[in-house]
Design a protein around this motif. Structure first.
Motif, PDB file in Angstrom:
ATOM      1  N   LEU A  68     -18.519  72.819  15.751  1.00 22.13           N
ATOM      2  CA  LEU A  68     -18.262  74.205  16.145  1.00 22.13           C
ATOM      3  C   LEU A  68     -19.341  74.640  17.133  1.00 22.13           C
ATOM      4  O   LEU A  68     -20.528  74.526  16.840  1.00 22.13           O
ATOM      5  N   ALA A  69     -18.904  75.148  18.296  1.00 20.54           N
ATOM      6  CA  ALA A  69     -19.857  75.651  19.291  1.00 20.54           C
ATOM      7  C   ALA A  69     -19.420  77.031  19.741  1.00 20.54           C
ATOM      8  O   ALA A  69     -18.249  77.397  19.598  1.00 20.54           O
ATOM      9  N   GLU A  70     -20.348  77.776  20.279  1.00 21.13           N
ATOM     10  CA  GLU A  70     -19.973  79.041  20.914  1.00 21.13           C
ATOM     11  C   GLU A  70     -20.852  79.302  22.109  1.00 21.13           C
ATOM     12  O   GLU A  70     -21.990  78.833  22.164  1.00 21.13           O
ATOM     13  N   ASP A  71     -20.322  80.014  23.082  1.00 19.20           N
ATOM     14  CA  ASP A  71     -21.118  80.451  24.222  1.00 19.20           C
ATOM     15  C   ASP A  71     -20.922  81.958  24.344  1.00 19.20           C
ATOM     16  O   ASP A  71     -19.805  82.469  24.184  1.00 19.20           O
ATOM     17  N   THR A  72     -22.029  82.647  24.592  1.00 19.77           N
ATOM     18  CA  THR A  72     -22.003  84.111  24.607  1.00 19.77           C
ATOM     19  C   THR A  72     -22.586  84.628  25.904  1.00 19.77           C
ATOM     20  O   THR A  72     -23.563  84.072  26.412  1.00 19.77           O
ATOM     21  N   GLY A  73     -22.011  85.708  26.414  1.00 18.19           N
ATOM     22  CA  GLY A  73     -22.561  86.336  27.610  1.00 18.19           C
ATOM     23  C   GLY A  73     -22.519  87.842  27.490  1.00 18.19           C
ATOM     24  O   GLY A  73     -21.685  88.408  26.777  1.00 18.19           O
ATOM     25  N   LEU A  74     -23.453  88.481  28.176  1.00 14.90           N
ATOM     26  CA  LEU A  74     -23.464  89.942  28.274  1.00 14.90           C
ATOM     27  C   LEU A  74     -22.886  90.294  29.643  1.00 14.90           C
ATOM     28  O   LEU A  74     -23.402  89.828  30.665  1.00 14.90           O
ATOM     29  N   GLU A  75     -21.807  91.067  29.648  1.00 19.60           N
ATOM     30  CA  GLU A  75     -21.131  91.404  30.908  1.00 19.60           C
ATOM     31  C   GLU A  75     -21.333  92.891  31.189  1.00 19.60           C
ATOM     32  O   GLU A  75     -20.829  93.742  30.467  1.00 19.60           O
ATOM     33  N   VAL A  76     -22.109  93.177  32.226  1.00 17.89           N
ATOM     34  CA  VAL A  76     -22.464  94.564  32.546  1.00 17.89           C
ATOM     35  C   VAL A  76     -21.590  95.054  33.698  1.00 17.89           C
ATOM     36  O   VAL A  76     -21.549  94.439  34.769  1.00 17.89           O
ATOM     37  N   GLU A  77     -20.891  96.159  33.420  1.00 16.12           N
ATOM     38  CA  GLU A  77     -19.917  96.707  34.370  1.00 16.12           C
ATOM     39  C   GLU A  77     -20.535  96.949  35.765  1.00 16.12           C
ATOM     40  O   GLU A  77     -20.022  96.465  36.773  1.00 16.12           O
ATOM     41  N   ALA A  78     -21.663  97.664  35.790  1.00 21.16           N
ATOM     42  CA  ALA A  78     -22.261  98.048  37.077  1.00 21.16           C
ATOM     43  C   ALA A  78     -22.820  96.847  37.839  1.00 21.16           C
ATOM     44  O   ALA A  78     -23.143  96.953  39.024  1.00 21.16           O
ATOM     45  N   LEU A  79     -22.933  95.700  37.154  1.00 20.78           N
ATOM     46  CA  LEU A  79     -23.421  94.486  37.816  1.00 20.78           C
ATOM     47  C   LEU A  79     -22.271  93.514  38.062  1.00 20.78           C
ATOM     48  O   LEU A  79     -22.491  92.301  38.233  1.00 20.78           O
ATOM     49  N   GLY A  80     -21.061  94.020  38.036  1.00 21.61           N
ATOM     50  CA  GLY A  80     -19.896  93.174  38.313  1.00 21.61           C
ATOM     51  C   GLY A  80     -19.719  92.066  37.291  1.00 21.61           C
ATOM     52  O   GLY A  80     -19.206  90.992  37.604  1.00 21.61           O
ATOM     53  N   GLY A  81     -20.130  92.303  36.053  1.00 22.96           N
ATOM     54  CA  GLY A  81     -19.931  91.301  34.996  1.00 22.96           C
ATOM     55  C   GLY A  81     -21.147  90.409  34.770  1.00 22.96           C
ATOM     56  O   GLY A  81     -21.167  89.580  33.861  1.00 22.96           O
ATOM     57  N   ALA A  82     -22.190  90.545  35.601  1.00 19.44           N
ATOM     58  CA  ALA A  82     -23.424  89.771  35.379  1.00 19.44           C
ATOM     59  C   ALA A  82     -24.192  90.384  34.193  1.00 19.44           C
ATOM     60  O   ALA A  82     -23.993  91.559  33.905  1.00 19.44           O
ATOM     61  N   PRO A  83     -25.062  89.631  33.547  1.00 22.67           N
ATOM     62  CA  PRO A  83     -25.376  88.218  33.770  1.00 22.67           C
ATOM     63  C   PRO A  83     -24.312  87.245  33.259  1.00 22.67           C
ATOM     64  O   PRO A  83     -24.327  86.094  33.648  1.00 22.67           O
ATOM     65  N   GLY A  84     -23.386  87.665  32.396  1.00 27.08           N
ATOM     66  CA  GLY A  84     -22.267  86.827  31.962  1.00 27.08           C
ATOM     67  C   GLY A  84     -22.692  85.442  31.508  1.00 27.08           C
ATOM     68  O   GLY A  84     -23.582  85.318  30.663  1.00 27.08           O
ATOM     69  N   VAL A  85     -22.078  84.418  32.108  1.00 29.03           N
ATOM     70  CA  VAL A  85     -22.332  83.039  31.662  1.00 29.03           C
ATOM     71  C   VAL A  85     -23.785  82.629  31.926  1.00 29.03           C
ATOM     72  O   VAL A  85     -24.288  81.669  31.344  1.00 29.03           O
ATOM     73  N   ARG A  86     -24.479  83.404  32.784  1.00 29.25           N
ATOM     74  CA  ARG A  86     -25.892  83.087  33.063  1.00 29.25           C
ATOM     75  C   ARG A  86     -26.875  83.940  32.247  1.00 29.25           C
ATOM     76  O   ARG A  86     -28.048  84.065  32.616  1.00 29.25           O
ATOM     77  N   SER A  87     -26.416  84.488  31.137  1.00 21.48           N
ATOM     78  CA  SER A  87     -27.242  85.416  30.344  1.00 21.48           C
ATOM     79  C   SER A  87     -28.565  84.809  29.890  1.00 21.48           C
ATOM     80  O   SER A  87     -29.593  85.482  29.866  1.00 21.48           O
ATOM     81  N   ALA A  88     -28.562  83.509  29.544  1.00 20.41           N
ATOM     82  CA  ALA A  88     -29.789  82.891  29.026  1.00 20.41           C
ATOM     83  C   ALA A  88     -30.833  82.721  30.120  1.00 20.41           C
ATOM     84  O   ALA A  88     -32.028  82.712  29.850  1.00 20.41           O
ATOM     85  N   ARG A  89     -30.364  82.566  31.377  1.00 19.40           N
ATOM     86  CA  ARG A  89     -31.301  82.257  32.478  1.00 19.40           C
ATOM     87  C   ARG A  89     -31.415  83.411  33.457  1.00 19.40           C
ATOM     88  O   ARG A  89     -31.764  83.223  34.620  1.00 19.40           O
ATOM     89  N   PHE A  90     -31.132  84.628  32.998  1.00 19.25           N
ATOM     90  CA  PHE A  90     -31.032  85.785  33.891  1.00 19.25           C
ATOM     91  C   PHE A  90     -32.319  86.007  34.686  1.00 19.25           C
ATOM     92  O   PHE A  90     -32.315  86.268  35.882  1.00 19.25           O
ATOM     93  N   ALA A  91     -33.484  85.889  34.018  1.00 22.02           N
ATOM     94  CA  ALA A  91     -34.762  86.140  34.698  1.00 22.02           C
ATOM     95  C   ALA A  91     -35.369  84.842  35.223  1.00 22.02           C
ATOM     96  O   ALA A  91     -36.521  84.801  35.624  1.00 22.02           O
ATOM     97  N   GLY A  92     -34.588  83.746  35.204  1.00 19.94           N
ATOM     98  CA  GLY A  92     -35.081  82.459  35.702  1.00 19.94           C
ATOM     99  C   GLY A  92     -35.125  81.436  34.585  1.00 19.94           C
ATOM    100  O   GLY A  92     -35.053  81.789  33.411  1.00 19.94           O
TER     101      GLY A  92
END
Ligand code: IMP
Length: 201
Positions: A68-92
């Motif tokens: 069982l695996a899962e992937d999670t993202g935070l999708e921010v409206e004003a950022l056009g859905g970012a960080p989304g799939v890149r949530s873990a590496r948002f700040a680098g």
């Protein structure tokens, strides 16, 4: 005999939450990387769906057990859905939760539209190649500053719809009752029960 299922994640926060949500299914014995070794899977996909599938299928293949695996993202409206799939590496690469939260607050400084959602995609994969996928969404908004000590990641900045508290201000049982992760995992529950009693699935 219990059916063994491997949790295909090495994130201790995720392990704790997944076990709190699905640990009650009779006849399933959950194994983590502490019980059975498996290789890290690079999150090379462009979507949460691809990454969850990559992780679950790779670990099922390597261990010879359902995974069982899962992937999670935070999708921010004003950022056009970012960080989304890149949530873990948002700040680098190799940045921690605090750096990601600071970057998010920085980008949203002065922005009135704070709407956001957490989205989780969960996948159950069997060694024979069969897979099940389910999605869970939690709508909410981004707070002006971090609050709360519970949870992990973006929890101190995320206020679920209809709430005044952030997820990090809620006790774990409360987050686990309403979370994106709970909603995705409930979609996988029937498939897990089916592994235990195939006739009833
Ligand atoms: P991933 O699913 O491991 O790629 O997670 C992406 C990033 O999203 C993590 O590094 C966390 O910062 C964040 N994240 C995942 N799940 C949650 C959650 O339930 N609450 C807050 N942040 C989360």
């Amino acid at each position: 005999m219990a059916v063994k299922v491997v949790l295909a994640t090495k994130n201790p926060h995720k392990i704790e939450e997944i076990l709190a949500i699905l640990g009650d299914i009779p006849g399933i014995e959950w194994l983590t990387f502490r019980d059975i070794p498996f290789s890290d899977v690079e999150e090379a996909g462009e979507t949460l769906e691809e990454n969850a599938l990559l992780k679950a299928t790779a670990v099922a293949r390597e261990t010879g057990l359902p995974a069982l695996a899962e992937d999670t993202g935070l999708e921010v409206e004003a950022l056009g859905g970012a960080p989304g799939v890149r949530s873990a590496r948002f700040a680098g690469e190799n940045k921690d939760y605090r750096a990601n939260n600071e970057r998010l607050l920085e980008l949203l400084r002065g922005v009135e539209d704070r709407r956001a959602r957490f989205r989780t995609v969960a996948v159950l994969a069997l060694p024979d190649g069969r897979t099940w996928m389910a999605e869970g969404v939690l709508e909410g908004r981004i707070a002006d500053s971090p609050r709360g000590e519970h949870g992990f990641g973006y929890d101190p900045l995320f206020i679920p719809e209809g709430e005044t508290r952030t997820l990090a201000e809620m006790p774990p049982e409360e987050k686990n009752r309403i979370s994106h992760r709970r909603r995705a995992l409930e979609g996988i529950r029937p498939a897990l029960k089916g592994l235990v009693s195939p006739a009833e699935a």
